[in-house]
Design an enzyme around this catalytic site. Structure first.
Site, mmCIF file in Angstrom:
data_model
loop_
_atom_site.group_PDB
_atom_site.id
_atom_site.type_symbol
_atom_site.label_atom_id
_atom_site.label_comp_id
_atom_site.label_asym_id
_atom_site.label_seq_id
_atom_site.Cartn_x
_atom_site.Cartn_y
_atom_site.Cartn_z
ATOM 1 N N ARG A 7 -14.195 22.284 -2.646
ATOM 2 C CA ARG A 7 -14.425 22.239 -4.080
ATOM 3 C C ARG A 7 -13.736 21.029 -4.698
ATOM 4 O O ARG A 7 -12.751 20.517 -4.172
ATOM 5 C CB ARG A 7 -13.850 23.512 -4.744
ATOM 6 N N ARG A 63 -26.531 9.745 -4.376
ATOM 7 C CA ARG A 63 -27.567 8.883 -3.759
ATOM 8 C C ARG A 63 -27.081 7.440 -3.748
ATOM 9 O O ARG A 63 -27.249 6.729 -2.765
ATOM 10 C CB ARG A 63 -28.873 8.988 -4.553
ATOM 11 N N CYS A 74 -28.410 20.156 -8.695
ATOM 12 C CA CYS A 74 -27.574 20.121 -9.906
ATOM 13 C C CYS A 74 -27.875 21.350 -10.758
ATOM 14 O O CYS A 74 -29.038 21.671 -10.991
ATOM 15 C CB CYS A 74 -27.879 18.881 -10.744
ATOM 16 N N GLU A 77 -23.179 24.508 -15.490
ATOM 17 C CA GLU A 77 -22.055 25.435 -15.329
ATOM 18 C C GLU A 77 -22.164 26.513 -16.400
ATOM 19 O O GLU A 77 -22.484 26.199 -17.553
ATOM 20 C CB GLU A 77 -20.733 24.665 -15.485
ATOM 21 N N ARG A 89 -18.409 19.646 -11.640
ATOM 22 C CA ARG A 89 -17.817 20.341 -10.491
ATOM 23 C C ARG A 89 -18.694 20.124 -9.268
ATOM 24 O O ARG A 89 -19.920 19.985 -9.414
ATOM 25 C CB ARG A 89 -17.706 21.838 -10.783
ATOM 26 N N TYR A 106 -9.074 17.905 -7.605
ATOM 27 C CA TYR A 106 -9.300 18.067 -9.049
ATOM 28 C C TYR A 106 -8.694 16.856 -9.752
ATOM 29 O O TYR A 106 -7.498 16.588 -9.582
ATOM 30 C CB TYR A 106 -8.661 19.375 -9.545
ATOM 31 N N ARG A 114 -7.126 24.220 -11.827
ATOM 32 C CA ARG A 114 -6.450 24.833 -10.687
ATOM 33 C C ARG A 114 -5.010 24.366 -10.619
ATOM 34 O O ARG A 114 -4.635 23.608 -9.726
ATOM 35 C CB ARG A 114 -7.182 24.465 -9.376
#
Ligand code: DC
Length: 336
Positions: A7, A63, A74, A77, A89, A106, A114
């Site tokens: 992540r 790309r 895509c 969120e 993210r 992050y 986080r």
């Protein structure tokens, strides 16, 4: 083969094609570099963007980085009120021949997503009774990081001097005790415990006499040097909220966020008085007010590392605010 998912997240400064692509490229490159991943290792990537980013698909950046045959998708969120804005993210699926410990990444304001992973260091300075320790403790618990109460270290040193019959103001009486003084901080279920020469002194340092002694020994440079070294060592290893008098200016000048908490003298004395009364300690308001003024004077006017708002610290006056308001305000500042 070993299969993994990593992540990561990053924020953008604006909703423009250039900025979204620039930040997405940065995020993907950092994830690849810091985890030593090659394009061939990637199985697929899922991107999400918050609803305020609609100028371009972040996958375009992948790309551009040469990920031409990797399946990408895509999504938007899910919107949660008050959540971090302008955020991209990623979830990257990869396969590796060997077993490896992979790090989530992050960046920028997304570090606040986080705090347990990204290193977050929050400095809270201010005079006695401004609410630093209550606010710092709650904030640390909310963020799931450590709370370091540096005042407890000065109090432990003050206790040592008192127990040895010394005058905490006199460096010639304090300095001989310093080399043999061992102050340690440990954590028990998130609660700080302080040890003086291997004896736990967490509770006994909370008296009026030790408050004054702590402020007095804190005016001695050699005491500060010793305790600051210990504080910096703990900050190096941990995400934390550290409170004190010189944290933003001296102990953690690189802190992620610096807060200077203050309140009027009378309000601070009233709070300390209520606190001491609740603990069953025998005292009167005037004595507490006098001690607050004495400590303000010591802490602000000492020559070495005095109490001062760092230029980049955010000032919060807590006189007419409750604890939750202050904690929420600071938490909000972490996310801007
Ligand atoms: O935060 P506290 O009331 O527990 O601190 C006790 C005293 O210790 C305070 O009056 C000044 C001193 N101190 C200091 O000089 N530097 C710090 N970082 C923390 C406390």
């Amino acid at each position: 083969m070993n299969f993994y998912a990593i992540r990561g997240a990053i924020t953008t400064s604006e909703n423009s094609r250039e900025e979204i692509l620039r930040q997405t490229r940065r995020l993907l490159s950092e994830i690849k570099q810091r985890n030593h991943i090659e394009i061939e290792d990637i199985i697929s990537i899922i991107f999400t963007a918050t609803k305020d980013l609609d100028a371009v698909y972040p996958a375009v950046a992948a790309r551009e980085l040469g990920m031409t045959s990797i399946p990408l998708s895509c999504c938007q969120e899910m919107y949660v009120a008050g959540s971090l804005e302008k955020c991209i993210r990623v979830m990257i699926h990869i396969q590796l021949k060997e077993k490896r410990n992979l790090k989530p990444i992050y960046l920028d304001k997304a570090v606040s997503l986080r705090p347990d992973l990204a290193k977050v260091t929050i400095a809270i300075d201010g005079p006695a009774g401004a609410g630093k320790s209550t606010v710092a403790k709650l904030l640390a618990a909310k963020l799931g990081i450590l709370y370091l109460d540096t005042g407890a270290m000065y109090r432990a040193m003050g206790l040592k001097v008192i127990e040895n019959g010394g005058n905490p103001r006199e460096s010639k009486e304090v300095l001989p005790l310093l080399p043999s003084t061992d102050i340690k901080v440990e954590y028990d279920k998130g609660e700080q415990r302080i040890y003086l020469d291997d004896r736990e002194v967490t509770k006994v340092i909370r008296t009026q006499q030790i408050s004054t002694a702590a402020s007095d020994v804190g005016t001695i440079p050699a005491v500060r040097k010793k305790l600051v070294e210990l504080q910096q060592l703990i900050a190096k290893e941990n995400s934390l909220v550290m409170d004190g008098r010189d944290i933003g200016t001296y102990v953690m000048p690189q802190a992620s966020l610096k807060i200077f908490l203050t309140a009027s003298c009378e309000e601070r004395a009233r709070r300390r008085y209520e606190e001491l009364k609740q603990k069953g300690m025998d005292t009167d308001f005037d004595t507490v007010l006098k001690d607050i003024i004495h400590r303000d004077n010591n802490d602000t006017n000492r020559e070495y590392a005095p109490l001062r708002k760092a230029d980049d610290a955010i000032l919060i006056d807590t006189t007419n605010k409750n604890i939750d308001q202050v904690v929420n305000e600071i938490e909000g500042l972490l996310k801007v």
